[in-house]
Structure formats: structure tokens, C-alpha cells
Write a protein that holds these residues in place. Structure first.
Motif, mmCIF file in Angstrom:
data_model
loop_
_atom_site.group_PDB
_atom_site.id
_atom_site.type_symbol
_atom_site.label_atom_id
_atom_site.label_comp_id
_atom_site.label_asym_id
_atom_site.label_seq_id
_atom_site.Cartn_x
_atom_site.Cartn_y
_atom_site.Cartn_z
ATOM 1 N N ARG A 49 40.539 -23.081 -3.634
ATOM 2 C CA ARG A 49 39.498 -23.134 -3.989
ATOM 3 C C ARG A 49 39.960 -23.712 -5.545
ATOM 4 O O ARG A 49 41.475 -23.952 -6.139
ATOM 5 C CB ARG A 49 38.980 -22.516 -5.069
ATOM 6 C CG ARG A 49 37.525 -22.529 -6.020
ATOM 7 C CD ARG A 49 36.324 -21.213 -6.107
ATOM 8 N NE ARG A 49 35.402 -22.166 -7.349
ATOM 9 C CZ ARG A 49 34.227 -22.154 -7.133
ATOM 10 N NH1 ARG A 49 34.333 -21.739 -5.584
ATOM 11 N NH2 ARG A 49 33.286 -22.138 -7.853
ATOM 12 N N SER A 53 34.931 -19.378 -10.292
ATOM 13 C CA SER A 53 33.562 -19.638 -10.365
ATOM 14 C C SER A 53 33.328 -18.861 -11.273
ATOM 15 O O SER A 53 33.400 -18.267 -12.016
ATOM 16 C CB SER A 53 32.076 -19.869 -9.602
ATOM 17 O OG SER A 53 31.232 -18.878 -9.435
ATOM 18 N N VAL A 58 33.875 -16.877 -7.620
ATOM 19 C CA VAL A 58 34.523 -17.705 -6.124
ATOM 20 C C VAL A 58 32.567 -18.131 -5.644
ATOM 21 O O VAL A 58 31.622 -17.977 -6.319
ATOM 22 C CB VAL A 58 34.510 -16.436 -4.798
ATOM 23 C CG1 VAL A 58 36.081 -15.471 -4.886
ATOM 24 C CG2 VAL A 58 33.110 -15.547 -4.829
ATOM 25 N N GLY A 59 33.144 -18.631 -4.597
ATOM 26 C CA GLY A 59 31.882 -19.451 -4.292
ATOM 27 C C GLY A 59 30.899 -18.818 -3.355
ATOM 28 O O GLY A 59 30.951 -17.541 -3.299
ATOM 29 N N LYS A 62 31.939 -18.068 -0.235
ATOM 30 C CA LYS A 62 33.197 -16.777 0.284
ATOM 31 C C LYS A 62 32.773 -15.030 -0.243
ATOM 32 O O LYS A 62 33.224 -14.420 0.337
ATOM 33 C CB LYS A 62 34.064 -17.098 -0.851
ATOM 34 C CG LYS A 62 35.181 -16.407 -0.819
ATOM 35 C CD LYS A 62 35.704 -16.811 0.510
ATOM 36 C CE LYS A 62 36.565 -17.813 0.626
ATOM 37 N NZ LYS A 62 36.623 -18.010 2.412
#
Length: 432
Positions: A49, A53, A58-59, A62
Motif C-alpha cells: 500500500r 488508511s 488497511v483498505g 484487505k
């Protein structure tokens, strides 16, 4: 409240490589940390990444992958090989419906399990409380959804304030007790300074073999294991070295990459043995692929605790794991020992290391041929009593020549006891 029960746990490990971050954590080292904590890693989720975030670290995709891994393996906890903010930790827990810990939390857990002495336990609890104080709200998220109305106004806030006050009081109490322990340690160090007893402190990356080497040199039985942070509490042993006399050797807590600042602060009393040492033995795992990086990390911590000016002798340990490697002592351009290659397990190279330690500590040892007349009987007796006479020669003139070797400070003390000054003592300058 602060120590987990000694049970096995199943964990999903999460490691993300960020292109915007330099010096990312090592996934292999994190697995060792988790294993040292007594946790079973049942799965690993990795990814890349640009940057974390702000809300979930994480997104969304994920996070769904992590959630699937938790469900598939029946994991109890998700461990991130990163530092999470309190809000990120809370948000991820809310989404995954299981406990979440970051790298600092894992290290704190290991420290809680390993601390043995009263001081060590206090230092660990202080670090835990500092870490926990920013995460208190996690325990009261179930009250956030309660609405207003009679009897329901602000219960979460009230409880939170109570907890914060109790934490502040406990932290204040621990600081007081640690101050007392530190004063006791300072008294011991001052006594050693008054007696001019040198201290040799072992430092190094965690699991470099410090305690095993410490046991080999001092013939002790300090707990040593092939795991990270096997030693938390400083251990002191007294040695007798030729030419040097009594020496105190100290085994200290291991360092690690990106050691949380709160832990460095909490263990400052323990690390004091390092900052006031006469010589540092920097123990290095010679078989580790990240050897050079580990050396750099240890040097960074030494800089942080202001111990960078203390003389260092590097000890490259575990040569028994290298192919066809023979022990040796390397010297700098001035001929001073700077690096020793040894194996604490097999004992290879320990004699050379022992001699190198003596040589580094003996930099202020004086070697004199002293000319004594009939009236110098007291000085002769004191030199013999100190065990510093290597040879004695009687001349026809009635003079005696004593070959002596001892610390400069001991030489001056003996002269004072004999009622003599340095200028009044005759030396055989051709041989001295």
C-alpha cells in the motif's frame, strides 16, 4: 488486569509493505516475537500500500481478507506488525469482532511474561499503563450507543473518567516506587565507583546470545533461551581478572528494531548499567541475515540513552553456525582489540575474548621496574601484598629491582600508603 493468562492463542499476522515508509519491519522477526509471546500463528496476511488508511490502517478489501482468514482458522486475535493508533485499533476490532494488537502490544505482552524481579515488573506495568491510557475508551464502546434519558445520561463518560483517575494514581505510585529502586541502584553504582571497580555491560540485539555468553564468561546460570527478550532484568556478577582485579559484569535487556519509546523510558533504570559502564560488549548474532541492520539499531539505542561515548568491543557470536569459521580477535590500526569472533555454545574463541576484555580494561595498567633501597621495605611489602610483583632481583649494591604490573590507580594508592610520592620513587627507566 494487566497480565494475560498463560494459555495458547491462535493469531492471524498482518504485515503491509508501505512504499512511503523507509525501514519497514521484518516479517520473520515478527513471527519470532509472536512465538516468544506463546501465541500460535495460524495464518499471515500480507499486502502493499502507498500509505496507511487513517481509519482502518488497511483498505476495505484487505480488511475483508483478514476477516476471512480469522473465520477460516478460528483465530482469537489479529496481530499487526505495525504501530496502530488507538482509533485504528478500535475501528478494526469493531469490524473484525475479535481482539487486535499492534507490534507494541505484542512486545509489552512478552515483557509482562518475562519480568521476574520487583523492578522489572514495575517497569513493565508502567509501560503497559502508559500504552493503555490512550486506549481506555475501548472498554466502554458498548455505552456509546446508549441514548439519553433518565438514569442513562453519561454513564460511559463517568466510568471513563474514573478509570483515567485510577490509572493516573497507579502510574504516580509506580513512579514513586521506581524512584526508590533507582536510588538503591545508584548507591550500588556509587559504591563500585568509590572502590574503582570497572563494569562491563553486555548489550546487543535481542536473541544475539548475550545471556549464554554471560553464563560462559561468569560461570553463572542466568536464564537463556532461543527466543526474543529472554532477559529483561539486569543481572550482575563479580569477576576477578588478571592485572585488573574485581570487575562487575552486567547482562541487560536486548534491543529491537523500532523499540517503542515508552519501553526505552520505562527501562531507563535498567539501561543505566549500560550508560555508566567502563566497557560495552556489543554482542552480535554473526549468523543473522540482518546482522548489519541489527548493529545499526543497537547503536541507535545507545545514542538515545547517551552511551555512545563508552568504549565498545564487538563480539560476533554463534560462529558455530558459520561454515569453516575459526575464532579470532581483530585489532584496529593502533593494535587495540575491537572485534572478537566466538561461540558461546561451543566455547570457541572465549579465551581470546577474555584476553581482549582484559586488554581493553588494562589500558591504564602500568608496568614498572622499581628500584628499592633498604629504607623502602614498606613499599616492597605493599607491592607483594597487592600481588603485583612479577619478578624480584637483588643487586650487589644492596638495591632490589621489583618488576610490577598493576592499575595506575592502585599504584598511586600504594605510594600514598607507603608515604611516598611518584617523584620520590626511582624507576629503572631503561627497562620500564
Amino acid at each position: 488486569m494487566f497480565e494475560r493468562p498463560d494459555v495458547g492463542e491462535r493469531a492471524i499476522l498482518v504485515h503491509i509493505d508501505f512504499s512511503s515508509h523507509e525501514g519497514s519491519e521484518d516479517p520473520g522477526e515478527f513471527r519470532e516475537l509472536v512465538s516468544s509471546a506463546g501465541v500460535e500463528a495460524v495464518g499471515t496476511v500480507t499486502g502493499t500500500r502507498k500509505q496507511p488508511s487513517p481509519r482502518l490502517f488497511v483498505g476495505e478489501g484487505k480488511l475483508e481478507e483478514i476477516s476471512d482468514a480469522v473465520a477460516l482458522h478460528g483465530a482469537d486475535v489479529v496481530l499487526f506488525n505495525h504501530a496502530l493508533s488507538p482509533s485504528q485499533e478500535r475501528n478494526i476490532e469493531r469490524e473484525l469482532k475479535c481482539r487486535v494488537l499492534d507490534r507494541t502490544g505484542v512486545i509489552l505482552d512478552i515483557f509482562a511474561q518475562r519480568a521476574r524481579t520487583h523492578e522489572g515488573k514495575l517497569q513493565v506495568e508502567l509501560a503497559q499503563l502508559d500504552h493503555m491510557s490512550t486506549r481506555l475508551i475501548r472498554g466502554w464502546t458498548h455505552l456509546e450507543r446508549q441514548g439519553g434519558g433518565i438514569g442513562l445520561r453519561g454513564p460511559g463518560e463517568t466510568q471513563l473518567e474514573t478509570d483515567r483517575r485510577l490509572l493516573r494514581e497507579r502510574i504516580k505510585s509506580i513512579h514513586k516506587r521506581l524512584s526508590k529502586v533507582r536510588r538503591q541502584r545508584d548507591q550500588g553504582r556509587r559504591a563500585r565507583k568509590r572502590a574503582d571497580i570497572p563494569t562491563v555491560s553486555l548489550v546487543g540485539y535481542t536473541n544475539a546470545g548475550k545471556s549464554t555468553l554471560f553464563n560462559s564468561i561468569t560461570r553463572s546460570s542466568v536464564y537463556a533461551a532461543d527466543q526474543l527478550f529472554a532477559t529483561l532484568d539486569p543481572t550482575l556478577r563479580r569477576l576477578e581478572l588478571p592485572d585488573i582485579g574485581p570487575v562487575v559484569m552486567a547482562d541487560t535487556v536486548g534491543f529491537i528494531r523500532h523499540l517503542p519509546h515508552k519501553l526505552v523510558e520505562a527501562f531507563r533504570a535498567t539501561l543505566q548499567e549500560t550508560t555508566e559502564a567502563s566497557l560495552l560488549l556489543h554482542i552480535v548474532d554473526s549468523h543473522d541475515d540482518r546482522r548489519d541492520e541489527n548493529i545499526s539499531q543497537v547503536e541507535d539505542v545507545l545514542l538515545e540513552i547517551r552511551a555512545e561515548e563508552i568504549p565498545v568491543l564487538q563480539v560476533f557470536n554463534k560462529i558455530d553456525l558459520l561454515d569453516n569459521f575459526t575464532p579470532r580477535v581483530e585489532r584496529n590500526e593502533e593494535g587495540v582489540p575491537v572485534r572478537a569472533w566466538v561461540s558461546a555454545v561451543s566455547g570457541e574463541g572465549l579465551d581470546g575474548l577474555y584476553d581482549a576484555i582484559v586488554e581493553r580494561l588494562a589500558e591504564d595498567v602500568v608496568h614498572y621496574f622499581v628500584l628499592l633501597g633498604p629504607a623502602d621495605g614498606k613499599l616492597r611489602a605493599l607491592l607483594h601484598e597487592a600481588g603485583s610483583v612479577l619478578s624480584e632481583e637483588h643487586r650487589e649494591t644492596g638495591e632490589t629491582v621489583l618488576e610490577t604490573r598493576l592499575q595506575q590507580r592502585d599504584w598511586l594508592q600504594l605510594l600514598s600508603r607507603a608515604g611516598k610520592s611518584e617523584e620520590s620513587v626511582r624507576l629503572d627507566t631503561e627497562r620500564t
